[in-house]
Design an enzyme around this catalytic site. Structure first.
Site, short mmCIF file in Angstrom:
data_model
loop_
_atom_site.label_atom_id
_atom_site.label_comp_id
_atom_site.label_asym_id
_atom_site.label_seq_id
_atom_site.Cartn_x
_atom_site.Cartn_y
_atom_site.Cartn_z
N ASP A 39 17.16 -8.38 -49.15
CA ASP A 39 16.67 -7.52 -48.07
C ASP A 39 15.14 -7.47 -48.01
O ASP A 39 14.57 -7.16 -46.96
CB ASP A 39 17.22 -6.10 -48.21
CG ASP A 39 18.69 -6.05 -47.80
OD1 ASP A 39 19.20 -7.07 -47.29
OD2 ASP A 39 19.33 -5.00 -48.02
N HIS A 57 13.11 -10.08 -48.47
CA HIS A 57 12.74 -11.23 -47.62
C HIS A 57 13.08 -10.92 -46.15
O HIS A 57 12.34 -11.31 -45.24
CB HIS A 57 13.50 -12.48 -48.04
CG HIS A 57 13.20 -12.96 -49.44
ND1 HIS A 57 14.11 -12.88 -50.46
CD2 HIS A 57 12.09 -13.53 -49.98
CE1 HIS A 57 13.59 -13.39 -51.57
NE2 HIS A 57 12.36 -13.78 -51.30
P1 AMP Z 1 9.72 -15.17 -53.40
O1 AMP Z 1 10.93 -15.81 -52.80
O2 AMP Z 1 10.02 -14.23 -54.52
O3 AMP Z 1 8.63 -16.18 -53.73
O4 AMP Z 1 9.10 -14.25 -52.26
C1 AMP Z 1 8.81 -14.75 -51.00
C2 AMP Z 1 8.02 -13.73 -50.23
O5 AMP Z 1 8.79 -12.55 -50.12
C3 AMP Z 1 6.70 -13.34 -50.92
O6 AMP Z 1 5.71 -13.15 -49.92
C4 AMP Z 1 7.06 -12.05 -51.59
O7 AMP Z 1 5.95 -11.20 -51.80
C5 AMP Z 1 8.02 -11.45 -50.59
N1 AMP Z 1 8.89 -10.46 -51.23
C6 AMP Z 1 9.75 -10.66 -52.25
N2 AMP Z 1 10.34 -9.50 -52.59
C7 AMP Z 1 9.81 -8.55 -51.78
C8 AMP Z 1 9.99 -7.14 -51.65
N3 AMP Z 1 10.83 -6.45 -52.42
N4 AMP Z 1 9.29 -6.49 -50.69
C9 AMP Z 1 8.41 -7.16 -49.90
N5 AMP Z 1 8.20 -8.48 -49.98
C10 AMP Z 1 8.89 -9.16 -50.90
#
Ligand code: AMP
Length: 270
Positions: free
Chosen positions: A32, A34
């Protein structure tokens, strides 16, 4: 929704898009958190492309690259439900066909905090982000405040290297109990999840007392890497004014990070 595997396909698809393009870069295992980024991008762009790539360059040798969850079908479904038009999910060979290559350095901001615990991590991040910006050529790129240091370094890269893109920050999405959503939360057992809540509880407590917040962490089973108040722009340690409080640590074998904006004028720091 289109799933695109190759750079050639992405380039020809991109050339057909008329109007504004937003990008959300992810490593997949979408949740959620993402979804909030994709929603925000869909609200402000004619087309949204989600990238889905577990980038080996940003993992250390003893980190979870091999076991990082890969759930492409479910990811595509979520991205489509949220209104994305395409998902770019290349292989490692497609992204890095030649062994030694030119890369981007995250500079001094990339060697502190997360960068001190994970040497080379941010160089890997900015290298893949630079490549994906060149490939997708978005008007706007959406990143989560959850990865606050990453967001700040990407802002600096785009400014310093003149990428023609607007970086948009999206607030942290949390489970109802306060845990920041993360693809790595699925590694946690029920009792580890309880322990993991200490991170968000400590950040809440930091609003009134940094000392009490630190004690909460010290008294818990979280193996803390850092708990620190920094200037939100420079990421230099601070003890006054509007600060960003960053916390990172291990719960069992799972490494978690979280952060919150705190006005230290209202918080006891002794
Ligand atoms: P990741 O797949 O973990 O590399 O994350 C991809 C993008 O989603 C990055 O910009 C993260 O900062 C963002 N993201 C991941 N988890 C969250 C969250 N709980 N709240 C807001 N953005 C998130």
């Amino acid at each position: 929704m289109k799933i695109i595997k190759t750079i050639a396909q992405l380039r020809s698809y991109r050339a057909t898009l008329i109007g504004s393009v937003g990008v959300v870069m992810t490593m997949g295992a979408l949740h959620d958190g993402h979804a909030t980024l994709i929603k925000e991008a869909v609200a402000h762009n004619d087309h949204v492309i989600v990238t889905n790539f577990v980038n080996p360059l940003q993992f250390g040798p003893n980190e979870d690259f091999d076991k990082y969850p890969r759930t492409l079908d479910a990811d595509a479904e979520l991205a489509e439900t949220e209104g994305a038009v395409a998902m770019f999910a290349p292989t490692v060979e497609e992204m890095y066909p030649s062994g030694p290559f030119v890369s981007v350095s995250a500079g001094a901001m990339g060697t502190k905090l997360e960068g001190a615990v994970r040497p080379g991590h941010f160089d890997g991040v900015v290298t893949v982000v630079a490549k994906l910006l060149n490939l997708v050529q978005p008007d706007k790129a959406y990143f989560g405040q959850k990865d606050a240091q990453q967001l700040q370094i990407i802002r600096r890269m785009v400014f310093d290297l003149n990428f023609p893109v607007e970086i948009q920050a999206v607030p942290i999405s949390r489970d109802p109990d306060g845990l920041a959503r993360s693809s790595r939360n699925r590694y946690l057992s029920a009792s580890e999840r309880e322990t993991a809540l200490t991170l968000s509880k400590a950040l809440k407590t930091a609003g009134t007392s940094m000392t009490d917040a630190r004690k909460l962490l010290d008294d818990s089973d979280v193996d803390v890497d850092y708990f620190i108040a920094v200037n939100p722009e420079t990421l230099e340690e601070t003890d006054n004014g509007e600060a960003l409080v960053l916390v990172a640590g291990k719960v069992g074998t799972t490494r978690l990070i979280d952060n919150a904006f705190v006005n230290l004028s209202n918080s006891l720091t002794t």
